[in-house]
Design an enzyme around this catalytic site. Structure first.
Site, PDB file in Angstrom:
ATOM      1  CG  PHE A 100      -0.567   1.699   5.192  1.00 42.54           C
ATOM      2  CD1 PHE A 100      -0.794   0.355   4.966  1.00 42.54           C
ATOM      3  CD2 PHE A 100      -1.652   2.568   5.151  1.00 42.54           C
ATOM      4  CE1 PHE A 100      -2.075  -0.128   4.707  1.00 42.54           C
ATOM      5  CE2 PHE A 100      -2.939   2.102   4.885  1.00 42.54           C
ATOM      6  CZ  PHE A 100      -3.147   0.754   4.670  1.00 42.54           C
ATOM      7  CB  THR A 129       1.267 -15.870   4.002  1.00 45.86           C
ATOM      8  OG1 THR A 129       0.976 -14.555   4.499  1.00 45.86           O
ATOM      9  CG2 THR A 129       1.951 -16.672   5.092  1.00 45.86           C
ATOM     10  CB  SER A 183      -4.341  -2.163   6.744  1.00 43.56           C
ATOM     11  OG  SER A 183      -3.276  -2.352   7.666  1.00 43.56           O
ATOM     12  CE  LYS A 218      -5.857  -7.210   0.523  1.00 39.74           C
ATOM     13  NZ  LYS A 218      -4.427  -7.336   0.199  1.00 39.74           N
ATOM     14  CG  MET A 252       4.599  -4.808   7.790  1.00 42.07           C
ATOM     15  SD  MET A 252       6.181  -5.197   8.549  1.00 42.07           S
ATOM     16  CE  MET A 252       7.294  -4.366   7.421  1.00 42.07           C
ATOM     17  N   GLY A 283      -2.064 -16.135   5.993  1.00 45.15           N
ATOM     18  CA  GLY A 283      -1.594 -17.503   5.817  1.00 45.15           C
ATOM     19  C   GLY A 283      -2.679 -18.530   6.074  1.00 45.15           C
ATOM     20  CB  THR A 301      -0.943   0.007   1.218  1.00 42.95           C
ATOM     21  OG1 THR A 301      -1.807  -1.114   1.153  1.00 42.95           O
ATOM     22  CG2 THR A 301      -1.757   1.287   1.304  1.00 42.95           C
ATOM     23  CG  ASN A 320      -1.123  -3.779  10.939  1.00 42.23           C
ATOM     24  OD1 ASN A 320      -1.422  -4.239  12.039  1.00 42.23           O
ATOM     25  ND2 ASN A 320      -0.836  -4.527   9.895  1.00 42.23           N
ATOM     26  CB  THR A 321      -3.416   2.637   9.396  1.00 46.63           C
ATOM     27  OG1 THR A 321      -2.249   2.340   8.616  1.00 46.63           O
ATOM     28  CG2 THR A 321      -3.611   4.143   9.446  1.00 46.63           C
ATOM     29  CG  ASN A 342      -5.481  -1.538   2.466  1.00 46.67           C
ATOM     30  OD1 ASN A 342      -6.352  -1.886   3.255  1.00 46.67           O
ATOM     31  ND2 ASN A 342      -4.235  -1.968   2.559  1.00 46.67           N
ATOM     32  N   GLY A 399      -4.490 -17.336   2.583  1.00 45.61           N
ATOM     33  CA  GLY A 399      -4.243 -18.727   2.920  1.00 45.61           C
ATOM     34  C   GLY A 399      -4.143 -19.682   1.757  1.00 45.61           C
ATOM     35  CG  ASN A 404       1.594  -7.193   8.417  1.00 47.01           C
ATOM     36  OD1 ASN A 404       1.606  -5.959   8.445  1.00 47.01           O
ATOM     37  ND2 ASN A 404       0.634  -7.895   7.808  1.00 47.01           N
ATOM     38  CG  ASN A 446      -6.009  -6.368   4.364  1.00 46.26           C
ATOM     39  OD1 ASN A 446      -4.935  -6.866   4.690  1.00 46.26           O
ATOM     40  ND2 ASN A 446      -6.117  -5.106   4.008  1.00 46.26           N
ATOM     41  CB  THR A 447      -4.137  -9.477   7.679  1.00 47.37           C
ATOM     42  OG1 THR A 447      -4.241  -8.072   7.997  1.00 47.37           O
ATOM     43  CG2 THR A 447      -3.004  -9.682   6.695  1.00 47.37           C
TER      44      THR A 447
END
Length: 339
Positions: free
Chosen positions: A120, A318, A179, A217, A118, A267, A91, A181-182, A176, A296, A116, A246-247
């Site tokens: 972005f 993954t 996620s 997504k 991460m 995964g 991203t 993670n933001t 996106n 996965g 993760n 997404n995850t």
């Protein structure tokens, strides 16, 4: 060779350091005359029976690389050599940002997964554009997001900046908002803000001489009611399709020591849920829009399951790390055997 030698060696070291080492190595060896051709000869299957036409684009095969691996468009050509039908970068955000503090990437070896957080991390959209100007035919998706410091009420501005910058250089876009993670990003998946965001991008898109596909997504953690909202939003905004998924922030049934780390899980633990989401969207929408299935995929059978559930294309991330480049060829060979 990958699973017997390279993977056991790489898995002894920090995953983010291995990522950077691998990228540098691939860039170096592909610069040696003849190496790219040798990799393509061993990894690619070029057969018209694998071709797919989806949202107006022609894919040489349905197996793509998901966003997150080549965030900054540094290695799209080299990665395509392994047999991918398309590469999704990002991203990307308007401004460069370092992402979250390290350590932020964890292998769950016993579960066949990764976590993760991460955040972005990327060099900014303009830096990626300079690399994309050198593209010689790789089909590219541009995955776009907002900077961490941008409040949600100003998020549309960030997405529009990335859209305008990338428009001449990518074949399709991915919005996106899923996620984990933001901070607060997933709030943009709610019906009202998401509709406003997608309508704003479609307004930009429709002003072009020729439009490009915009996909959304989504997270695997959405409820059935939220997924029904997604179907309504796709129909109302007339975007091209959905990437599912997404995850996940779920942690059910994990055994690895890193299972309690915060971040997005990908995964094998995601295999079943991502397929459920694909099937739900396809059935409830009466296949009204294309779906790219991701989450996965570690075997040809996993890939077929996604496609049979309603996906038009699939993506690896993954599974590519755990199973190696041979997975792409194995999936395409399996698809040919079904023809």
């Amino acid at each position: 060779m990958y699973k017997s030698f390279i993977k056991p060696l790489f898995f002894r070291f920090d995953p983010e350091k291995v990522h950077h080492f691998t990228f540098s190595t691939l860039k170096l060896i592909n610069a040696i005359p003849g190496v790219s051709s040798l990799i393509r000869a061993n990894c690619q299957i070029n057969d018209p029976r694998l071709e797919r036409e989806v949202f107006g684009l022609k894919f040489k095969n349905p197996v793509g690389l998901a966003a997150g691996l080549d965030k900054d468009a540094k290695l799209y050509s080299e990665l395509e050599n392994f047999g991918f039908g398309f590469i999704e970068i990002g991203t990307l955000t308007p401004k460069a940002q370092p992402g979250n503090p390290k350590k932020r990437l964890f292998r769950l070896k016993e579960d066949g997964g990764l976590i993760n957080r991460m955040g972005f991390n990327n060099g900014g959209v303009e830096e990626a554009v300079q690399r994309l100007k050198k593209n010689k035919g790789t089909l590219i998706g541009g995955n776009i997001g907002k900077n961490k410091i941008t409040p949600n009420e100003n998020a549309i501005d960030d997405y529009e900046i990335c859209f305008e910058a990338l428009f001449p250089y990518v074949d399709y876009f991915v919005v996106n908002v899923s996620s984990p993670n933001t901070p607060n990003l997933r709030a943009l998946q709610d019906k009202e803000p998401l509709t406003a965001l997608l309508n704003a991008l479609q307004l930009k898109n429709n002003a072009k001489a020729k439009t490009k596909p915009i996909l959304l997504k989504i997270a695997p953690d959405l409820t059935d009611d939220q997924l029904l909202d997604i179907i309504d939003i796709v129909n109302d905004t007339k975007i091209a399709g959905v990437i599912a998924t997404n995850t996940t922030i779920g942690r059910e049934g994990l055994h690895s020591s890193h299972k309690d780390e915060t971040g997005g899980l990908s995964g094998k633990p995601l295999t079943k849920r991502s397929t459920e989401v694909i099937r739900f969207l396809a059935q409830k929408s009466n296949n009204a829009f294309p779906i790219i299935g991701v989450g996965g995929i570690h075997s040809p059978e996993d890939a077929l399951e996604k496609l049979e559930a309603g996906a038009s294309l699939i993506q690896l991330y993954t599974g590519f790390i755990y199973e190696g480049p041979g997975l792409i060829k194995a999936i395409n060979k399996k698809l040919l055997s079904k023809n």
